[in-house]
Enzyme design. Structure first.
Site, PDB file in Angstrom:
ATOM      1  N   GLY A 243       0.823  -1.238   0.261  1.00  0.00           N
ATOM      2  CA  GLY A 243      -0.114  -0.248  -0.081  1.00  0.00           C
ATOM      3  C   GLY A 243       0.882   1.222  -0.309  1.00  0.00           C
ATOM      4  O   GLY A 243       0.122   1.730  -0.252  1.00  0.00           O
TER       5      GLY A 243
ATOM      6  N   GLY B 204       0.164  -7.230   1.582  1.00  0.00           N
ATOM      7  CA  GLY B 204      -0.177  -8.551   2.368  1.00  0.00           C
ATOM      8  C   GLY B 204       0.326  -9.472   1.631  1.00  0.00           C
ATOM      9  O   GLY B 204       0.964 -10.913   1.504  1.00  0.00           O
TER      10      GLY B 204
HETATM   11  P1  ADP Z   1       4.589  -1.038   2.230  1.00  0.00           P
HETATM   12  O1  ADP Z   1       2.945  -0.559   2.984  1.00  0.00           O
HETATM   13  O2  ADP Z   1       4.203  -0.677   1.313  1.00  0.00           O
HETATM   14  O3  ADP Z   1       4.027  -2.952   2.390  1.00  0.00           O
HETATM   15  P2  ADP Z   1       5.171  -0.967   5.196  1.00  0.00           P
HETATM   16  O4  ADP Z   1       4.119  -0.830   5.628  1.00  0.00           O
HETATM   17  O5  ADP Z   1       6.604  -2.490   5.459  1.00  0.00           O
HETATM   18  O6  ADP Z   1       4.917  -0.438   2.838  1.00  0.00           O
HETATM   19  O7  ADP Z   1       5.824   0.556   5.486  1.00  0.00           O
HETATM   20  C1  ADP Z   1       5.913   1.632   5.683  1.00  0.00           C
HETATM   21  C2  ADP Z   1       6.138   2.919   6.226  1.00  0.00           C
HETATM   22  O8  ADP Z   1       7.768   2.484   6.408  1.00  0.00           O
HETATM   23  C3  ADP Z   1       5.983   3.980   5.642  1.00  0.00           C
HETATM   24  O9  ADP Z   1       5.149   4.596   6.517  1.00  0.00           O
HETATM   25  C4  ADP Z   1       7.437   5.030   6.239  1.00  0.00           C
HETATM   26  O10 ADP Z   1       6.777   5.655   6.214  1.00  0.00           O
HETATM   27  C5  ADP Z   1       8.104   3.670   6.984  1.00  0.00           C
HETATM   28  N1  ADP Z   1       9.484   4.133   7.011  1.00  0.00           N
HETATM   29  C6  ADP Z   1      10.495   3.927   6.491  1.00  0.00           C
HETATM   30  N2  ADP Z   1      11.108   3.627   6.497  1.00  0.00           N
HETATM   31  C7  ADP Z   1      11.666   4.514   7.585  1.00  0.00           C
HETATM   32  C8  ADP Z   1      11.880   4.201   9.127  1.00  0.00           C
HETATM   33  N3  ADP Z   1      14.075   4.631   8.272  1.00  0.00           N
HETATM   34  N4  ADP Z   1      12.270   4.763   9.224  1.00  0.00           N
HETATM   35  C9  ADP Z   1      11.268   4.951  10.182  1.00  0.00           C
HETATM   36  N5  ADP Z   1       9.403   4.691   9.356  1.00  0.00           N
HETATM   37  C10 ADP Z   1      10.278   3.847   8.243  1.00  0.00           C
HETATM   38 MG    MG Z   2       1.669  -0.143   4.240  1.00  0.00          MG
END
Ligand code: ADP
Ligand code: MG
Length: 368
Positions: free
Chosen positions: A322, A345
């Site tokens: 997402g 997921g």
């Molecule tokens: P996706 O939804 O694409 O699977 P995730 O939900 O795993 O991704 O992670 C997204 C979040 O990770 C974002 O809100 C981003 O701000 C956070 N994030 C990425 N790198 C860092 C960091 N170094 N420290 C804190 N938060 C982080």
């Molecule tokens: Mg996410």
């Protein structure tokens, strides 16, 4: 039929039939308004196909996390309005998660859901990794099929898993490593390179014994990360520079050893350039999880550079998740990659395990 799963064509003559279509209309909302209708538009090919064949379409979805009771903040009304514009004549049930029977996969809830329904179609890829009533229930009794979106997602993601073009590169980031360790280990079996950014990298740095300041990390995953580095370190690319805030809250750039009190919030420019090279040389790339806290413009550069590399590379590119998809859209690059998955997921679980509960349910349908 694809791999034992019936497709829309396998439903036979659907003229006048009432068809329950499980969609993933879990759209981002801001103050009751739809921020992005991508997930609604993604269901249109299936809905239009069913309508043109004379079927009466009844859509059902969850929205947000209303915890098993009606909550006006998660009403389907905004979705219903948008859907009426995009596909007139479609019925949309109320939020499935207003009933606790949805997430507990309650048989009585399945019975209520399928009352007066003749056929079932699952087009909710983003929810198909969940053993919820609307995902695994209806196919037990009704002739069923996977919709166009679900079929496309499965085709693309299983293609990465089973027919990788090499070099095959996975880029993982995001906040939590525990969510993604299973897929890290599964991906290491197939990929040529695994690029790691986001907060995920700090648990790996901790495993290397390097100081990470006050950056986000998961202490209970350090041992697993150390084992992964021991076994597959040669495939793993970690950042070699970082940016963030120092102990005084000032923007700063470092190598991988962070001073006391520092918080790393993005990969640095050197790492972004190195990751770009790996992506440009690939023939297939899967990306999940932003490289940094991209919601804050000060820490968006790493994610923007990687997104641009995804757009520029000649490789076949797939983005799942997402927040990763939101980042891509924010940079205006969502049309520049080959496939943006509607499931975070679900895409990770399909890559890891090669199957999902929603797919297994369709394989067990009476017409399968
Ligand atoms: P996706 O939804 O694409 O699977 P995730 O939900 O795993 O991704 O992670 C997204 C979040 O990770 C974002 O809100 C981003 O701000 C956070 N994030 C990425 N790198 C860092 C960091 N170094 N420290 C804190 N938060 C982080
Ligand atoms: Mg996410």
């Amino acid at each position: 039929m694809i791999n034992g799963i019936p497709t829309l064509e396998d439903l036979g003559d659907i003229e006048g039939e009432r068809i329950l279509v499980r969609t993933d209309f879990n759209v981002p909302l801001d103050d009751g308004r739809i921020v992005d209708d991508f997930r609604i538009r993604a269901a249109l090919p299936t809905i239009h196909w069913l309508q043109q064949a004379g079927g009466k379409v009844v859509c059902a979805s969850h929205l947000g996390r209303p915890k098993g009771e009606p909550n006006p903040a998660y009403s389907m009304d905004p979705v219903r309005e948008r859907l009426a514009e995009l596909a007139p004549g479609v019925e949309l049930l109320e939020n499935l998660r207003f009933d606790p029977g949805e997430t507990s996969n309650d048989a009585a809830f399945v019975a209520r859901l399928t009352e007066g329904i003749d056929l079932y179609v699952n087009d909710a890829f983003g929810a198909s990794h969940r053993e919820h009533a609307s995902i695994v229930g209806p196919a037990k009794t009704l002739p069923s099929a996977m919709g166009r979106l679900l079929a496309k997602e499965v085709d693309v993601l299983m293609g990465l898993r089973d027919r990788p073009k090499r070099p095959f590169v996975a880029v993982l980031g995001g906040a939590k490593i525990s969510d993604k360790l299973g897929v890290v280990e599964a991906l290491l079996e197939t990929v040529d390179s695994l690029v790691i950014g986001g907060a995920m990298c700090f648990t790996f740095f901790a495993a290397r014994g390097e100081p990470i300041g006050d950056s986000l990390f998961e202490p209970d995953q350090v041992d697993t990360c150390r084992r992964i580095l021991d076994e597959s370190g040669d495939k793993i690319h970690l950042p070699d520079d970082l940016v963030g805030l120092d102990a005084n809250g000032q923007f700063a750039t470092w190598g991988t050893r962070l001073p006391d009190g520092a918080k790393g919030f993005d990969i640095g420019p050197g790492s972004a350039a190195a990751f770009t090279d790996v992506i440009m040389d690939a023939r297939m790339v899967f990306w999940n999880g932003p490289m940094g806290m991209f919601e804050d413009e000060r820490f968006a550069a790493g994610t923007r550079t990687v997104a641009q590399a995804m757009a520029d590379t000649k490789a076949f590119t797939v983005v799942g998740g997402g927040d990763s998809a939101a980042a891509l859209a924010q940079f205006g690059l969502d049309d520049e990659v080959d496939h943006v998955s509607t499931g975070g997921g679900a895409s990770l679980e399909l890559l890891e395990l090669g199957d999902l509960p929603g797919l297994a349910a369709l394989r067990g349908a009476p017409n399968a």
